[in-house]
Design a protein around this motif. Sequence first.
Motif, PDB file in Angstrom:
ATOM      1  N   LEU A   1      52.701  40.952  46.106  1.00 51.28           N
ATOM      2  CA  LEU A   1      51.410  40.656  45.499  1.00 51.28           C
ATOM      3  C   LEU A   1      51.586  39.893  44.187  1.00 51.28           C
ATOM      4  O   LEU A   1      50.882  38.921  43.917  1.00 51.28           O
ATOM      5  CB  LEU A   1      50.637  41.949  45.241  1.00 51.28           C
ATOM      6  CG  LEU A   1      49.881  42.564  46.417  1.00 51.28           C
ATOM      7  CD1 LEU A   1      49.317  43.923  46.037  1.00 51.28           C
ATOM      8  CD2 LEU A   1      48.760  41.640  46.870  1.00 51.28           C
ATOM      9  N   ARG A   2      52.542  40.327  43.383  1.00 53.66           N
ATOM     10  CA  ARG A   2      52.775  39.651  42.100  1.00 53.66           C
ATOM     11  C   ARG A   2      53.213  38.201  42.322  1.00 53.66           C
ATOM     12  O   ARG A   2      52.778  37.293  41.592  1.00 53.66           O
ATOM     13  CB  ARG A   2      53.834  40.397  41.295  1.00 53.66           C
ATOM     14  CG  ARG A   2      53.368  41.743  40.741  1.00 53.66           C
ATOM     15  CD  ARG A   2      54.370  42.308  39.764  1.00 53.66           C
ATOM     16  NE  ARG A   2      53.951  43.605  39.249  1.00 53.66           N
ATOM     17  CZ  ARG A   2      54.395  44.773  39.687  1.00 53.66           C
ATOM     18  NH1 ARG A   2      55.314  44.798  40.652  1.00 53.66           N
ATOM     19  NH2 ARG A   2      53.957  45.891  39.172  1.00 53.66           N
ATOM     20  N   GLU A   3      54.036  37.994  43.318  1.00 59.07           N
ATOM     21  CA  GLU A   3      54.488  36.632  43.609  1.00 59.07           C
ATOM     22  C   GLU A   3      53.305  35.758  44.049  1.00 59.07           C
ATOM     23  O   GLU A   3      53.199  34.594  43.659  1.00 59.07           O
ATOM     24  CB  GLU A   3      55.550  36.668  44.701  1.00 59.07           C
ATOM     25  CG  GLU A   3      56.152  35.301  45.013  1.00 59.07           C
ATOM     26  CD  GLU A   3      57.275  35.391  46.025  1.00 59.07           C
ATOM     27  OE1 GLU A   3      57.681  34.332  46.537  1.00 59.07           O
ATOM     28  OE2 GLU A   3      57.736  36.522  46.317  1.00 59.07           O
ATOM     29  N   ARG A   4      52.417  36.334  44.827  1.00 59.95           N
ATOM     30  CA  ARG A   4      51.267  35.588  45.352  1.00 59.95           C
ATOM     31  C   ARG A   4      50.283  35.218  44.245  1.00 59.95           C
ATOM     32  O   ARG A   4      49.700  34.135  44.257  1.00 59.95           O
ATOM     33  CB  ARG A   4      50.575  36.428  46.415  1.00 59.95           C
ATOM     34  CG  ARG A   4      49.274  35.844  46.957  1.00 59.95           C
ATOM     35  CD  ARG A   4      48.622  36.812  47.924  1.00 59.95           C
ATOM     36  NE  ARG A   4      47.271  36.432  48.253  1.00 59.95           N
ATOM     37  CZ  ARG A   4      46.407  37.210  48.890  1.00 59.95           C
ATOM     38  NH1 ARG A   4      46.790  38.433  49.267  1.00 59.95           N
ATOM     39  NH2 ARG A   4      45.187  36.790  49.151  1.00 59.95           N
ATOM     40  N   TRP A   5      50.093  36.133  43.259  1.00 62.85           N
ATOM     41  CA  TRP A   5      49.058  35.934  42.267  1.00 62.85           C
ATOM     42  C   TRP A   5      49.561  35.389  40.938  1.00 62.85           C
ATOM     43  O   TRP A   5      48.757  35.002  40.089  1.00 62.85           O
ATOM     44  CB  TRP A   5      48.310  37.256  42.024  1.00 62.85           C
ATOM     45  CG  TRP A   5      47.436  37.615  43.185  1.00 62.85           C
ATOM     46  CD1 TRP A   5      47.750  38.387  44.247  1.00 62.85           C
ATOM     47  CD2 TRP A   5      46.097  37.162  43.395  1.00 62.85           C
ATOM     48  NE1 TRP A   5      46.700  38.460  45.126  1.00 62.85           N
ATOM     49  CE2 TRP A   5      45.661  37.723  44.622  1.00 62.85           C
ATOM     50  CE3 TRP A   5      45.218  36.358  42.681  1.00 62.85           C
ATOM     51  CZ2 TRP A   5      44.391  37.482  45.135  1.00 62.85           C
ATOM     52  CZ3 TRP A   5      43.950  36.118  43.180  1.00 62.85           C
ATOM     53  CH2 TRP A   5      43.547  36.688  44.408  1.00 62.85           C
ATOM     54  N   HIS A   6      50.881  35.341  40.762  1.00 62.84           N
ATOM     55  CA  HIS A   6      51.427  34.918  39.478  1.00 62.84           C
ATOM     56  C   HIS A   6      50.960  33.503  39.124  1.00 62.84           C
ATOM     57  O   HIS A   6      51.131  32.550  39.891  1.00 62.84           O
ATOM     58  CB  HIS A   6      52.959  34.954  39.507  1.00 62.84           C
ATOM     59  CG  HIS A   6      53.573  34.571  38.185  1.00 62.84           C
ATOM     60  ND1 HIS A   6      53.573  35.407  37.105  1.00 62.84           N
ATOM     61  CD2 HIS A   6      54.170  33.413  37.772  1.00 62.84           C
ATOM     62  CE1 HIS A   6      54.160  34.811  36.083  1.00 62.84           C
ATOM     63  NE2 HIS A   6      54.526  33.598  36.466  1.00 62.84           N
ATOM     64  N   GLY A   7      50.326  33.385  37.948  1.00 61.39           N
ATOM     65  CA  GLY A   7      49.904  32.081  37.453  1.00 61.39           C
ATOM     66  C   GLY A   7      48.605  31.555  38.042  1.00 61.39           C
ATOM     67  O   GLY A   7      48.121  30.504  37.613  1.00 61.39           O
TER      68      GLY A   7
END
Length: 487
Positions: free
Chosen positions: A13-19
Amino acid sequence: MSGRQPAGPRAELRERWHGKRVTVAGLGVSGIPAARALRDLGAVVTVVNDGDDERARAQAAELADAGVTVRLGDGATLPEGTELVVTTPGWQPDKPLFLAAAEAGVPIWGDVELAWQLRGPDAAPWLAVTGTNGKTTTVRMLAAILRAAGLRTEAVGNIGVSLLDAVLPDENGEEKYDVLAVELSSYQLHWAPSLRAHSAAVLNIAPDHLDWHGSMEAYTADKGRIYEGNTVACVYNVADKATEDLVRQADVEEGCRAIGFTLGTPGPSQLGVVEGLLVDRAFVENRSAQAQELAEISDVDPPAPHNIANALAAAALARAYGVAPAAVRDGLRAFRPDPHRIEHIADIAGVSYVDDSKATNTHATEASLAAYDPIVWIAGGLAKGASFDELVERSAKRLRGVVLIGRDRALIAEALARHAPEVPVVDLEQTDTGAMSAAVRAAARLAETGDTVLLAPACASMDMFVNYNKRGEAFAEAVRALAAEHA
């Protein structure tokens, strides 16, 4: 140990939403959790809000400490670079911000859509409920039944635990629940295009929130979104044809079934009532000849007709999930209704006093009036554009008397004059803090032994009270004061 992020759903999830640049429209009960959840996942979050009062500034300061940018007093302009807008339910679809997003090709999600998109791969399925009236009670009944079956569950959505908190896995990547009982408003469904429930119910359809949706057709269509993509069951109200029509129009998964609930004897693929028992002819081996006892009417608190209908809808969703009959009974016995929903306050001199302040529209009030006879009815408040002729005409024979309060009480008085001219009416102009006490005392003077004094306003409360809860509390306080005088 290194500072490496743990593998699993949260890392993905963090990778998908980062930035990702996300604009959240509105502070409040859903906007603030959405902003925090997205910021925790690494998104670049800006909250825009129309208001700029003291409370909004305090909320903005807290979000700023969490790394969220907040823009107060300007909810119309789309922040530059926005890739997604997440809106709170109260913002109407014609807001300039949304028009700007649509023109720029930026998707708009509600808080429910965001929660659905943030679910992990092994997320708990949703058993979803909507309808003009009865949603909260039905969802809480459903959660009680699921708990009685030994399942990890919670009542979420438009009530209870934050839906975002419920769907996000914990720090170890583990799901917190086995199944969720989800209440969804028409506002939330409007902005939830990809929602696909395990099973869902539409309890009833009556005019409400038409200023937000623009028409009855649009309101009904948004309610019907709850059935889209259902996998096991679409639960509808046999007595409300509009709910069955929505099932027929829905695009569901192959094998998904239409399941009705009725206060009468159920046909095949329905749940209903037979000789004081709640029975199931839907989730049994031989639907044409077999019925499974689920509970007794006395297991439903309170056993008013519309509350029995709520119990049947909750039971249908639980049975669709595979819950055993005994858990339906045990869950209904364990359930206690929220305050201000046909809540018995006291008996005084042979008269019952009941608080249904939550009955803020004519549909809910008609159901409440149908539960008692004879009645001294306390009604009035903000009509929200409603007409009261049908309500009064259908309920006139039950009325011993009526006490009217609130700004739009004349509309109810006019309907009473047309359809129940023989019923005595007390019209209270008083709007100060003692108004409810005066209403209760006027109702007591009209009531006779065996009657019910029923607060079921058919109107919103904000002309005299902060909300329907405060109105109900004022009623209960006035009744207890009256009881103390008779002690």
